[in-house]
Design an enzyme around this catalytic site. Structure first.
Site, PDB file in Angstrom:
ATOM      1  N   LYS A   1      50.530  32.245  29.223  1.00 52.08           N
ATOM      2  CA  LYS A   1      49.881  33.478  28.579  1.00 52.08           C
ATOM      3  C   LYS A   1      50.845  34.432  27.996  1.00 52.08           C
ATOM      4  O   LYS A   1      51.959  34.358  28.285  1.00 52.08           O
ATOM      5  CB  LYS A   1      48.839  34.285  29.709  1.00 52.08           C
ATOM      6  CG  LYS A   1      49.630  35.428  30.112  1.00 52.08           C
ATOM      7  CD  LYS A   1      48.471  36.156  30.996  1.00 52.08           C
ATOM      8  CE  LYS A   1      48.237  37.601  30.447  1.00 52.08           C
ATOM      9  NZ  LYS A   1      49.259  38.464  30.537  1.00 52.08           N
TER      10      LYS A   1
ATOM     11  N   LYS B   1      46.342  32.081  42.879  1.00 47.81           N
ATOM     12  CA  LYS B   1      46.348  33.037  44.062  1.00 47.81           C
ATOM     13  C   LYS B   1      45.077  32.521  44.726  1.00 47.81           C
ATOM     14  O   LYS B   1      44.176  32.006  44.663  1.00 47.81           O
ATOM     15  CB  LYS B   1      45.807  34.441  43.550  1.00 47.81           C
ATOM     16  CG  LYS B   1      46.902  35.225  42.946  1.00 47.81           C
ATOM     17  CD  LYS B   1      46.479  36.487  42.585  1.00 47.81           C
ATOM     18  CE  LYS B   1      47.267  37.376  41.552  1.00 47.81           C
ATOM     19  NZ  LYS B   1      48.596  37.754  41.866  1.00 47.81           N
TER      20      LYS B   1
ATOM     21  N   HIS C   1      43.050  37.361  33.272  1.00 51.94           N
ATOM     22  CA  HIS C   1      42.979  37.622  34.807  1.00 51.94           C
ATOM     23  C   HIS C   1      41.459  38.084  35.113  1.00 51.94           C
ATOM     24  O   HIS C   1      40.937  37.809  36.122  1.00 51.94           O
ATOM     25  CB  HIS C   1      44.030  38.564  35.160  1.00 51.94           C
ATOM     26  CG  HIS C   1      45.465  38.035  34.587  1.00 51.94           C
ATOM     27  ND1 HIS C   1      45.402  36.764  34.599  1.00 51.94           N
ATOM     28  CD2 HIS C   1      46.246  38.986  34.557  1.00 51.94           C
ATOM     29  CE1 HIS C   1      47.049  36.903  34.241  1.00 51.94           C
ATOM     30  NE2 HIS C   1      47.620  38.043  34.128  1.00 51.94           N
TER      31      HIS C   1
ATOM     32  N   LYS D   1      47.820  50.306  34.555  1.00 51.44           N
ATOM     33  CA  LYS D   1      49.305  50.792  35.163  1.00 51.44           C
ATOM     34  C   LYS D   1      49.568  52.134  35.969  1.00 51.44           C
ATOM     35  O   LYS D   1      48.672  53.197  35.430  1.00 51.44           O
ATOM     36  CB  LYS D   1      50.426  50.363  33.987  1.00 51.44           C
ATOM     37  CG  LYS D   1      50.186  49.010  33.291  1.00 51.44           C
ATOM     38  CD  LYS D   1      51.694  48.303  33.467  1.00 51.44           C
ATOM     39  CE  LYS D   1      51.400  46.842  32.917  1.00 51.44           C
ATOM     40  NZ  LYS D   1      51.421  45.661  33.841  1.00 51.44           N
TER      41      LYS D   1
HETATM   42  C1  BG6 Z   1      50.637  39.792  33.802  1.00 51.68           C
HETATM   43  C2  BG6 Z   1      50.619  40.917  33.124  1.00 51.68           C
HETATM   44  O1  BG6 Z   1      49.964  38.542  33.384  1.00 51.68           O
HETATM   45  O2  BG6 Z   1      49.955  40.017  35.019  1.00 51.68           O
HETATM   46  C3  BG6 Z   1      51.391  42.111  33.523  1.00 51.68           C
HETATM   47  O3  BG6 Z   1      51.210  40.337  31.825  1.00 51.68           O
HETATM   48  C4  BG6 Z   1      50.768  42.425  34.946  1.00 51.68           C
HETATM   49  O4  BG6 Z   1      51.173  43.278  32.800  1.00 51.68           O
HETATM   50  C5  BG6 Z   1      50.468  41.070  35.898  1.00 51.68           C
HETATM   51  O5  BG6 Z   1      51.650  43.041  35.685  1.00 51.68           O
HETATM   52  C6  BG6 Z   1      49.814  41.356  36.939  1.00 51.68           C
HETATM   53  O6  BG6 Z   1      49.773  40.186  38.003  1.00 51.68           O
HETATM   54  P1  BG6 Z   1      49.766  40.281  39.177  1.00 51.68           P
HETATM   55  O7  BG6 Z   1      50.024  39.155  39.944  1.00 51.68           O
HETATM   56  O8  BG6 Z   1      51.068  41.178  39.795  1.00 51.68           O
HETATM   57  O9  BG6 Z   1      48.555  41.078  39.707  1.00 51.68           O
END
Ligand code: BG6
Length: 509
Positions: A168, A202, A260, A360
Site C-alpha cells: 500500500k 493480524k 485497514h 496519530k
Molecule cells: C500503515 C500506515 O499502513 O499502518 C501507518 O501507513 C500506520 O501510518 C500503520 O501507523 C498502523 O499499523 P499498525 O499495524 O501499527 O496498526
C-alpha cells in the site's frame, strides 16, 4: 482456563521452492518486517531450502554485504526486544541457513537491463516459480509491473507460477486506483496479483471470520434487529515520525480508512461466504464495501470530522504538534485524525451506523471494534434507574491486548439490587502460546502457496476508494481541520458527531 478447548488443526506444508525478489531491498519494510517474517517462517519450517531471496535496488552491494546488513539490523532489533522482555535473540545457525539463500541484483527499476538480470537470476536458482514483491515507493508500482510484463517475466506455465505483491498505498483516490488496476491487469491476470493490506495478516483480524462463522451463537444476533451501532477505532500514540513528506499528501483518511479500517468493517459486516476460498471471501467483502452508502458532498461534510494534533505535554515530555514536524508545512491542513459515520445499505445493516475513527498521537494505542447492542426492552428492576442500564458491548480488540470481551450487566452481591458492568473475556495470550511474529508471515506464506484469501482483489480496492471519494471531494473544497492536543483522543467535534445521534464513543484503553 482453556483446558477443555477442542482443536481443529491443519498442519501447514512447506512452501514450494520459489525465488522471491524484494524490490526496494534497502528500504525499511524489507529490514523491519519482510526479512524478520522470512526468518520466522524458516524457524517454523514453513519455508525450506528451495527459497531464494533476492534484493533488488539501485545501490551497489555484494550478496554477502547485503545479507550482513540485514543480519546486523535484525540481530540488533531482536536483542533490544529481548532486553525489553519480548522476543527471542537471533539464532545464528538458523540465520546462516537463511543467509546462504540471500543474494542481490543491482539495477534501476526503470532500466530494461535490470529485468534481464532478474531473468538470469531465475535461471541460476533453477526454480521457475518467482514472486516479485514491490516494497518500493508507489510511483514505481506500475513502472515495474510494465517492465516485468514486457520482459516476459510474468508468463506462467503449468510448471511454474509468477506472482506480484503490491504494497500500500494502492492509489491515492478512486481514479488513480482504477488506473493502477488497469495497468496491472494489462500485463498479468488477477490470480497473479497479491495486493497487501497488512491488517489482514493480524491474527485477531483473521479471527473475526472464525468467531463469526464457526460459532452458531453469533449469527442469531448479528444484524440490525439486535445491534444498535458499531464503532471501529485505530488509535496510535506515535506521531508522523520521519514520514512527514509522505503524510502531508496522504493524511489519516487515505492512510488508514479505505484499506485497514474498511477491512475491519468488511470482516465484521460481510455475509457468510459459501466457502472459505479466496473467491467466495473476497466476493462477500467486495459486496459489503460496495454497499456503503455514497454520501453527497454535503452529507460527507456533515458525517466527518478532521483533526490535527497540536503541540502538548504528555507526562513530563513536551511533544511537537503536527505542523512542527519535519517536512510538514507550518500551515498544513492535512488531517492526522479522522472520524466518520458510514451506513451500509443492505438487508442486514440498514439503519445501523458504523462510526470509524483513527488518529496519530492519541492517548493510547488501541485498535478495536466495539459492537453496541440495543438495550434490553424494559428495565423492570426495583430501585434501579432505567438510565443506569448500560448497553451491552462486544469488543474485539485487534491490538495491543488481542482478544474479545463482552460487557454484561451483573448483580453486585448484597441485599440491594445494584448492577454493575462486568467483562466476560478471552485474551489470546491466556489461551495460546504466541511465537514472536511481524504479521507478514501469514501473508508471505499465503502468497508462496497461492492462497489469495487475505489479499485485496481489484473490486475490493475500488469499492473502498469509491466510498471515501465523497469525503476527499468535499474536503478539497472545505479543508477545515480541528486541532486536538497531542495525547487527547481527537477534537471535540468527533464527540459531537456521535452525540448528535444520542451516542458516545467508548473510551480508548
Ligand atoms: C500503515 C500506515 O499502513 O499502518 C501507518 O501507513 C500506520 O501510518 C500503520 O501507523 C498502523 O499499523 P499498525 O499495524 O501499527 O496498526
Amino acid at each position: 482456563m482453556g483446558l477443555s478447548r477442542t482443536k481443529t488443526r491443519q498442519e501447514p506444508k512447506v512452501a514450494p521452492p520459489t525465488t522471491l525478489f524484494l524490490f526496494g531491498a534497502h528500504g525499511d519494510l524489507v529490514k523491519r518486517l519482510l526479512m524478520p517474517a522470512l526468518y520466522n517462517l524458516s524457524r517454523d519450517g514453513l519455508i525450506g531450502n528451495g527459497i531464494h531471496i533476492v534484493g533488488v535496488d539501485h545501490n551497489a552491494i555484494s550478496d554477502a554485504d547485503f545479507a550482513k546488513k540485514l543480519e546486523d539490523f535484525i540481530r540488533q532489533e531482536a536483542a533490544s526486544k529481548v532486553a525489553e522482555g519480548g522476543a527471542e535473540p537471533l539464532d545464528p545457525e538458523l540465520w546462516d541457513q537463511l543467509a546462504s539463500r540471500i543474494s542481490y541484483v543491482q539495477g534501476d527499476f526503470l532500466d530494461d537491463s535490470t529485468y534481464r538480470d532478474i531473468g538470469e537470476k531465475i535461471k541460476a536458482t533453477g526454480t521457475g516459480n518467482a514472486v516479485f514483491y514491490l516494497a518500493t515507493a508507489p510511483r514505481f508500482f506500475s513502472e515495474v509491473a510494465k517492465r516485468l510484463g514486457s520482459s516476459g517475466l510474468l508468463l506462467e506455465t503449468d510448471d511454474y507460477f509468477r506472482r506480484v505483491v503490491i504494497e500500500k498505498p494502492f492509489g491515492s483516490d478512486l481514479p488513480s486506483a482504477v488506473a493502477l488496476n488497469a495497468c496491472l491487469l494489462k500485463v498479468m491476470a488477477e490470480k497473479q496479483i497479491y495486493r497487501i493490506d497488512h491488517y489482514l495478516g493480524k491474527e485477531t483480524v483473521q479471527n473475526i471470520l472464525v468467531s463469526r462463522f464457526s460459532n452458531g451463537l453469533f449469527e442469531s444476533f448479528w444484524n440490525n434487529h439486535y445491534i444498535d451501532h458499531i464503532q471501529i477505532t485505530a488509535a496510535e500514540t506515535v506521531g508522523v515520525e520521519t514520514r512527514g513528506s509522505f503524510y502531508e499528501h496522504t493524511g489519516a483518511l487515505r492512510d488508514m480508512v479505505p484499506n485497514h479500517l474498511f477491512q475491519l468493517l468488511a470482516m465484521v459486516a460481510m455475509e457468510p461466504p459459501a466457502a472459505f476460498g479466496a473467491d467466495a471471501v473476497r466476493g462477500e467483502k467486495a459486496k459489503v464495501i460496495g454497499a456503503i452508502r455514497p454520501w453527497t458532498e454535503e452529507e460527507a461534510l456533515a458525517n466527518s470530522v478532521r483533526g490535527q494534533y497540536a503541540e502538548s505535554t504528555i507526562g513530563d515530555k513536551s511533544v511537537a504538534g503536527y505542523r512542527e514536524e519535519a517536512n510538514v508545512a507550518p500551515d498544513s491542513t492535512t488531517e492526522t485524525f479522522v472520524a466518520l459515520k458510514v451506513m451500509i445499505d443492505n438487508w442486514r445493516w440498514v439503519g445501523v451506523p458504523f462510526y470509524l475513527r483513527t488518529g496519530k498521537r492519541m492517548s493510547t494505542r488501541d485498535t478495536e471494534i466495539a459492537i453496541c447492542f440495543k438495550p434490553a426492552p424494559y428495565a423492570q428492576f426495583r430501585d434501579t434507574e432505567v438510565d443506569q442500564l448500560k448497553p451491552n458491548y462486544l469488543k474485539i480488540q485487534i491490538q495491543p491486548n488481542e482478544g474479545m470481551w463482552f460487557d454484561l450487566q451483573a448483580k453486585r452481591p448484597g441485599p440491594t439490587l445494584d448492577m454493575e458492568n462486568i467483562e466476560l473475556g478471552f485474551a489470546y495470550k491466556d489461551f495460546f502460546e504466541m511465537q514472536p511474529s511481524t504479521g507478514y508471515e501469514t501473508l508471505i506464506y499465503d502468497c508462496l502457496t497461492g492462497d489469495q484469501t487475505l489479499f485485496q482483489r481489484a473490486d475490493n480496492i475500488e469499492n473502498g476508494w469509491r466510498a471515501v471519494q465523497p469525503f476527499l471531494d468535499a474536503w478539497a473544497k472545505h479543508a477545515q481541520v480541528e486541532q486536538y492536543k497531542a495525547g487527547e483522543d481527537g477534537p471535540t467535534a468527533a464527540d459531537e458527531l456521535l452525540q448528535r445521534d444520542g451516542r458516545e464513543w467508548r473510551s480508548i484503553k
